[in-house]
Design a protein around this motif. Structure first.
Motif, PDB file in Angstrom:
ATOM      1  N   LEU A  34       0.945  -1.239   0.011  1.00 21.97           N
ATOM      2  CA  LEU A  34      -0.138   0.077  -0.001  1.00 21.97           C
ATOM      3  C   LEU A  34       0.838   1.308  -0.007  1.00 21.97           C
ATOM      4  O   LEU A  34       1.824   1.330   0.658  1.00 21.97           O
ATOM      5  CB  LEU A  34      -0.953  -0.014   1.315  1.00 21.97           C
ATOM      6  CG  LEU A  34      -2.267  -0.862   1.129  1.00 21.97           C
ATOM      7  CD1 LEU A  34      -2.910  -0.704   2.537  1.00 21.97           C
ATOM      8  CD2 LEU A  34      -2.927  -0.396  -0.140  1.00 21.97           C
ATOM      9  N   LYS A  45       0.339   5.728   0.052  1.00 21.28           N
ATOM     10  CA  LYS A  45      -0.543   6.701   0.255  1.00 21.28           C
ATOM     11  C   LYS A  45      -0.525   7.574  -0.876  1.00 21.28           C
ATOM     12  O   LYS A  45       0.530   8.209  -1.126  1.00 21.28           O
ATOM     13  CB  LYS A  45      -0.384   7.285   1.568  1.00 21.28           C
ATOM     14  CG  LYS A  45      -1.473   8.520   1.725  1.00 21.28           C
ATOM     15  CD  LYS A  45      -1.307   8.995   3.254  1.00 21.28           C
ATOM     16  CE  LYS A  45       0.287   9.638   3.426  1.00 21.28           C
ATOM     17  NZ  LYS A  45       0.249  10.609   4.826  1.00 21.28           N
ATOM     18  N   TYR A  89      -9.627   6.635   2.908  1.00 18.63           N
ATOM     19  CA  TYR A  89      -8.478   6.071   2.277  1.00 18.63           C
ATOM     20  C   TYR A  89      -8.833   4.592   1.790  1.00 18.63           C
ATOM     21  O   TYR A  89      -8.627   4.365   0.644  1.00 18.63           O
ATOM     22  CB  TYR A  89      -6.924   6.501   2.925  1.00 18.63           C
ATOM     23  CG  TYR A  89      -6.498   7.584   2.655  1.00 18.63           C
ATOM     24  CD1 TYR A  89      -5.470   7.788   1.921  1.00 18.63           C
ATOM     25  CD2 TYR A  89      -6.889   8.935   3.171  1.00 18.63           C
ATOM     26  CE1 TYR A  89      -4.680   9.332   1.635  1.00 18.63           C
ATOM     27  CE2 TYR A  89      -6.395  10.279   2.914  1.00 18.63           C
ATOM     28  CZ  TYR A  89      -5.202  10.299   2.118  1.00 18.63           C
ATOM     29  OH  TYR A  89      -4.894  11.459   2.023  1.00 18.63           O
ATOM     30  N   ALA A  90      -9.019   3.919   2.811  1.00 18.77           N
ATOM     31  CA  ALA A  90      -8.892   2.455   2.951  1.00 18.77           C
ATOM     32  C   ALA A  90     -10.148   2.037   1.971  1.00 18.77           C
ATOM     33  O   ALA A  90     -10.136   0.907   1.107  1.00 18.77           O
ATOM     34  CB  ALA A  90      -9.179   1.799   4.392  1.00 18.77           C
ATOM     35  N   ALA A 122      -9.053   1.693  -1.419  1.00 17.71           N
ATOM     36  CA  ALA A 122      -7.762   0.733  -1.617  1.00 17.71           C
ATOM     37  C   ALA A 122      -8.075  -0.642  -2.214  1.00 17.71           C
ATOM     38  O   ALA A 122      -9.160  -1.145  -2.174  1.00 17.71           O
ATOM     39  CB  ALA A 122      -7.088   0.525  -0.170  1.00 17.71           C
ATOM     40  N   SER A 162      -3.544  -0.180   6.410  1.00 16.79           N
ATOM     41  CA  SER A 162      -4.031   1.125   6.081  1.00 16.79           C
ATOM     42  C   SER A 162      -3.152   2.442   6.860  1.00 16.79           C
ATOM     43  O   SER A 162      -2.844   3.372   6.413  1.00 16.79           O
ATOM     44  CB  SER A 162      -5.436   1.103   6.000  1.00 16.79           C
ATOM     45  OG  SER A 162      -5.803   0.289   5.047  1.00 16.79           O
ATOM     46  N   LYS A 163      -3.525   1.920   8.239  1.00 20.19           N
ATOM     47  CA  LYS A 163      -3.140   3.024   9.304  1.00 20.19           C
ATOM     48  C   LYS A 163      -1.699   3.117   9.055  1.00 20.19           C
ATOM     49  O   LYS A 163      -0.950   4.234   9.045  1.00 20.19           O
ATOM     50  CB  LYS A 163      -3.697   2.711  10.645  1.00 20.19           C
ATOM     51  CG  LYS A 163      -3.233   3.870  11.453  1.00 20.19           C
ATOM     52  CD  LYS A 163      -3.637   3.770  12.996  1.00 20.19           C
ATOM     53  CE  LYS A 163      -3.174   4.667  13.987  1.00 20.19           C
ATOM     54  NZ  LYS A 163      -3.693   4.351  15.313  1.00 20.19           N
ATOM     55  N   THR A 182       0.246   2.795   6.604  1.00 21.67           N
ATOM     56  CA  THR A 182       0.751   3.202   5.294  1.00 21.67           C
ATOM     57  C   THR A 182       0.391   4.945   5.346  1.00 21.67           C
ATOM     58  O   THR A 182       1.140   5.652   4.887  1.00 21.67           O
ATOM     59  CB  THR A 182      -0.138   2.595   4.243  1.00 21.67           C
ATOM     60  OG1 THR A 182       0.284   1.287   4.093  1.00 21.67           O
ATOM     61  CG2 THR A 182       0.302   3.242   2.950  1.00 21.67           C
ATOM     62  N   TYR A 183      -0.713   5.190   6.201  1.00 18.83           N
ATOM     63  CA  TYR A 183      -1.096   6.633   6.139  1.00 18.83           C
ATOM     64  C   TYR A 183      -0.157   7.406   7.054  1.00 18.83           C
ATOM     65  O   TYR A 183       0.134   8.494   6.735  1.00 18.83           O
ATOM     66  CB  TYR A 183      -2.442   6.730   7.023  1.00 18.83           C
ATOM     67  CG  TYR A 183      -2.839   8.037   6.907  1.00 18.83           C
ATOM     68  CD1 TYR A 183      -3.632   8.612   6.119  1.00 18.83           C
ATOM     69  CD2 TYR A 183      -2.853   8.828   8.221  1.00 18.83           C
ATOM     70  CE1 TYR A 183      -4.005  10.043   6.095  1.00 18.83           C
ATOM     71  CE2 TYR A 183      -3.047  10.118   8.247  1.00 18.83           C
ATOM     72  CZ  TYR A 183      -3.743  10.776   7.034  1.00 18.83           C
ATOM     73  OH  TYR A 183      -4.054  11.936   7.102  1.00 18.83           O
ATOM     74  N   THR A 196      -6.574   8.398  -1.288  1.00 16.85           N
ATOM     75  CA  THR A 196      -6.718   6.944  -1.452  1.00 16.85           C
ATOM     76  C   THR A 196      -5.327   6.400  -1.157  1.00 16.85           C
ATOM     77  O   THR A 196      -4.233   6.894  -1.152  1.00 16.85           O
ATOM     78  CB  THR A 196      -7.311   6.825  -2.851  1.00 16.85           C
ATOM     79  OG1 THR A 196      -7.550   5.115  -2.704  1.00 16.85           O
ATOM     80  CG2 THR A 196      -6.131   6.880  -3.877  1.00 16.85           C
ATOM     81  N   PHE A 197      -5.411   4.996  -0.982  1.00 19.93           N
ATOM     82  CA  PHE A 197      -4.392   3.971  -1.038  1.00 19.93           C
ATOM     83  C   PHE A 197      -4.210   3.339  -2.585  1.00 19.93           C
ATOM     84  O   PHE A 197      -5.113   2.923  -2.821  1.00 19.93           O
ATOM     85  CB  PHE A 197      -4.195   3.155   0.084  1.00 19.93           C
ATOM     86  CG  PHE A 197      -4.231   3.687   1.389  1.00 19.93           C
ATOM     87  CD1 PHE A 197      -3.287   4.490   2.043  1.00 19.93           C
ATOM     88  CD2 PHE A 197      -5.261   3.497   2.284  1.00 19.93           C
ATOM     89  CE1 PHE A 197      -3.303   5.063   3.107  1.00 19.93           C
ATOM     90  CE2 PHE A 197      -5.280   3.833   3.671  1.00 19.93           C
ATOM     91  CZ  PHE A 197      -4.096   4.598   4.134  1.00 19.93           C
TER      92      PHE A 197
END
Length: 803
Positions: A119, A121, A540-541, A544, A514-515, A517-518, A127-128
């Protein structure tokens, strides 16, 4: 009247057989050709044995899971544990192998390190994005590969325990087979013609040993082992039974005839499988050699009787007529009791055992008919046996054995009873030590490479047997609510604490990723977002991994967002451990997921098999009781005496208890393969009882109801044939001990032991009981005049004796 009908019926049968020899042989030949044609319809199983009825709750739940997420047993894993893996030479060979596998039509998608997506960002689009782990612009030299290795092991926490083991450095790839072909011949074709050759090619190029596992791979190789062993069993059974038969009869002609008969029986057994459309499984695979082992005693009784008659009067026509009329009834009854032992599996409501019971019981009856027709007809075309062929009737070792039996019964009846009580007590103690096993892989061949690979993945990733938890949030898009994710995370923590289960994976892992990656791939942020973070991270997730084969979201959540799955893998554990694990999981589930808001299902192939084993064990007692009841009806119909039923059952139930006790002491668990032992052994062992009591009743009448004289006359008359058949059965079933399948080995060893105990019990305990109950049995008029005269006396001889 009943006696006249019995004698007259079998004499009529004898006349029909001997007067229509060519016609009957032609019918048998045509039927054999017809059954051989049915071989083309034989098919081998491509799935694990489902031991539960289709309508069972556990099966219904599993089907519901498959409806939502598709076949969960479609994963093949390839593992490598080698420090040179991230060298340019090895990695190039690995990449080439994976590219070949990906392009095959049998493969749905592959998750592997060389094509791994991570992933990233995209702040502009909020978005991812899924981007390749490897920069396509950079050369994959040793330096760059070392950087990738470091990033994989330190930053990509999402893939930990999925694609790599951080502690040992083991790497694995996940190959997802097309769900449409995973239970078909196409799966076998892919594994045999694509996967295995590619793996061998990689190993030759690099010198690195690859490990391969996963249910499709395990099932394919395991099925091939079953196929390979069918021929081995048939040849081994033919060899051992023919050697024993020749040792007893010292006649090439008798041995050859018997082998031809049982080979035809085997052809019919294969034809029955094709005709009925049943799959060849680990159980139905043992039916052909079983036919050989059970068929030889029929041949022994018939040929032995023919040779005895020839020795007595030398008249071939008269001898053949008596073989059919005097032995036919007894052989029919013993074959029916044996068939009844197998037929009890039909009532288990398990498709696997029902098919086994139908084919085995049907072919045992067909085999009796075949023996009764072929052996007298073939001998009618042959010259009389020579003196050397009849010498075995006076063998000293058989006389010595029978004399020892007679002496023991006559002088040591108290010792017999004491031994029985001691064995009974010891057996009951052993029975309480029996454990139940519901493992999918316990019976698999331990010496094969694929089994060693299973052990490897168990050590590295805590198992390969899938266990699934499906969560119904009862509302669309309910899975992605933060409250649901936290509940799932709490349950996953409990799963992680159980040593027998692997680290779980679900949508929770993807949200945590996801977190991370953020927050610029910082591993410290691999966790669920807080309530404050939820809004912007989940925005964002949601975008993805959209579309494409690499869509990880669809593996964890259904299309409506209402259902989620948590996948874990379990080690090869017994049913008792699994019950405790289930209890622990359900305790947590019931606390975390309120039933009014969520419906949680625990399922997966491993669990279905575990439940199936427990179901069969629960039905074992019912099946065995039904076998005892069914055979008791035979005995009641034959001997018309309740006391004689009890006397006949005791010597046959005792060996079952001894065997069950042995299982406890030797650590042999109750499982689908070993639960067959009791009904099979009981159905076969009671044959000796029928032969003995039939002769005893005949002697009783001839000796003016003198119990003692009749018992010993019957013992001398039937002891040799009981010894012969028991030895054949003992060594015949021992053939199964050459199997590479643990369950088949246990089945062969336990049935052999049970039949040996049964022979001694029928030769020692049964006569002792008859002598001890002398007064009460002598008054049983119903026993003296049975419904059917099993050992039909020759009517001409009776008329001469009366005169």
């Amino acid at each position: 009247m009943a006696k006249w009908f019995s004698v007259g019926f079998w004499e009529a049968i004898a006349r029909i057989i001997l007067r229509n020899r060519i016609f009957i042989l032609s019918l048998i030949a045509l039927f054999t050709v017809f059954m051989a044609i049915q071989w083309k319809n034989m098919r081998f199983t491509y799935t694990e044995a489902n031991l539960l009825p289709d309508h069972h709750e556990v099966n219904e739940e599993y089907k519901h899971f498959l409806d939502k997420f598709g076949e969960e047993g479609n994963l093949i894993i390839i593992g490598v544990q080698d420090t040179t893996f991230f060298s340019s030479k090895s990695f190039e060979a690995w990449t080439k192998m994976m590219e070949t596998l990906k392009t095959d039509k049998a493969v749905e998608f592959v998750v592997s390190v060389e094509s791994l997506q991570k992933l990233q960002k995209n702040q502009e689009d909020e978005t991812f994005e899924m981007v390749p782990l490897f920069d396509p612009k950079k050369e994959k030299n040793d330096t760059y590969l070392a950087e990738i290795e470091k990033e994989l092991f330190e930053n990509l926490v999402f893939y930990e325990n999925l694609l790599y083991n951080k502690k040992t450095g083991t790497i694995r790839s996940a190959i997802y087979i097309d769900k449409e072909i995973v239970n078909t011949q196409a799966r076998k074709t892919f594994i045999d013609e694509v996967l295995i050759p590619e793996i061998k090619l990689f190993e030759e190029k690099t010198g690195i040993d690859l490990r391969v596992s996963g249910m499709p791979y395990i099932r394919t190789l395991n099925s091939q082992n079953i196929i390979d062993e069918i021929g081995l069993f048939v040849l081994a059974a033919l060899l051992i039974t023919s050697l024993i038969f020749f040792f007893f009869f010292r006649s090439y002609r008798a041995t050859f005839i018997s082998m031809c008969v049982v080979i035809i029986g085997v052809m019919w057994a294969f034809g029955t499988l094709g005709l009925l459309g049943f799959e060849i499984t680990v159980l139905t695979a043992i039916i052909p050699p079983l036919i050989i082992v059970i068929g030889i005693p029929n041949c022994i009784f018939l040929i032995n009787k023919y040779q005895q008659e020839i020795k007595n009067h030398g008249n071939q026509a008269k001898s053949l007529q008596r073989v059919i009329s005097k032995v036919g009834n007894a052989t029919l009854m013993t074959n029916l009791t044996t068939a009844a032992g197998f037929a009890t599996f039909i009532i288990t409501d398990s498709e696997l055992l029902t098919e086994f019971g139908i084919v085995a019981s049907l072919n045992i009856v067909l085999l009796f008919i075949l023996c009764l027709l072929v052996i007298p007809i073939i001998y009618s075309f042959m010259p009389l046996p020579k003196e050397k062929h009849l010498k075995h009737l006076n063998k000293t070792y058989t006389k010595t054995f029978v004399n020892w039996i007679e002496k023991t019964v006559k002088e040591k009846s108290i010792s017999i009873y004491i031994s029985v009580v001691v064995l009974l007590v010891a057996s009951i103690i052993g029975i309480y030590q029996i454990r139940i096993s519901g493992s999918l892989i316990e019976d698999m061949p331990k010496k094969t490479d694929f089994f060693r690979d299973i052990v490897f993945f168990e050590n590295e990733f805590d198992g390969v047997m899938p266990l699934e938890i499906m969560i119904d949030t009862k509302r669309k898009k309910g899975v992605m609510k933060l409250s649901t994710l936290r509940k799932m995370d709490e349950l996953q923590e409990t799963i992680s604490e159980i040593p027998e289960l692997s680290a779980p994976s679900s949508i929770v892992n993807l949200v945590k990723y996801s977190k991370q990656t953020y927050y610029n791939n910082n591993p410290e942020y691999y966790e669920l977002p807080t309530a404050q973070e939820q809004g912007f991270i989940m925005t964002y997730a949601k975008n993805a991994t959209k579309g494409g084969k690499e869509n990880l979201m669809k593996s964890y959540v259904d299309s409506t967002g209402q259902y989620a799955r948590i996948t874990t893998f379990m080690k090869d554990i017994g049913t008792d451990k699994m019950v405790k694990i289930e209890e622990k999981l359900w305790d947590k589930i019931n606390k975390v997921f309120p039933p009014d808001q969520y419906k949680v299902t625990l399922t997966g192939k491993a669990l279905v098999f575990q439940k199936g084993t427990s179901y069969l064990v629960d039905n074992l007692i019912l099946s065995l009781l039904f076998a005892i009841f069914l055979i008791s009806l035979f005995m009641a119909y034959l001997f018309r005496s309740f006391k004689m039923i009890l006397v006949s059952l005791l010597p046959n139930i005792l060996p079952l208890l001894i065997t069950a006790g042995m299982m406890g002491y030797l650590g042999v668990p109750i499982k689908p393969s070993t639960i067959l032992v009791f009904s099979i052994a009981f159905g076969i062992s009671v044959d000796d009882t029928i032969h003995f009591l039939a002769k005893y009743r005949q002697e009783l009448k001839a000796n003016n109801w003198k119990i003692r004289k009749s018992v010993f006359n019957a013992l001398r008359e039937t002891g040799v044939s009981m010894f012969y058949t028991s030895i054949v059965l003992f060594f015949g079933f021992s053939v199964f001990m050459i199997s590479s399948f643990g369950g088949t080995v246990a089945l062969g060893g336990l049935v052999s032991a049970t039949l040996l105990f049964a022979m001694l019990s029928n030769l020692l305990l049964l006569p002792a009981l008859l002598l001890s109950l002398e007064k009460t049995i002598a008054n049983e008029q119903a026993f003296i005049e049975p419904k059917i005269d099993i050992l039909a006396e020759d009517t001409i001889e009776n008329e001469l004796n009366d005169k």
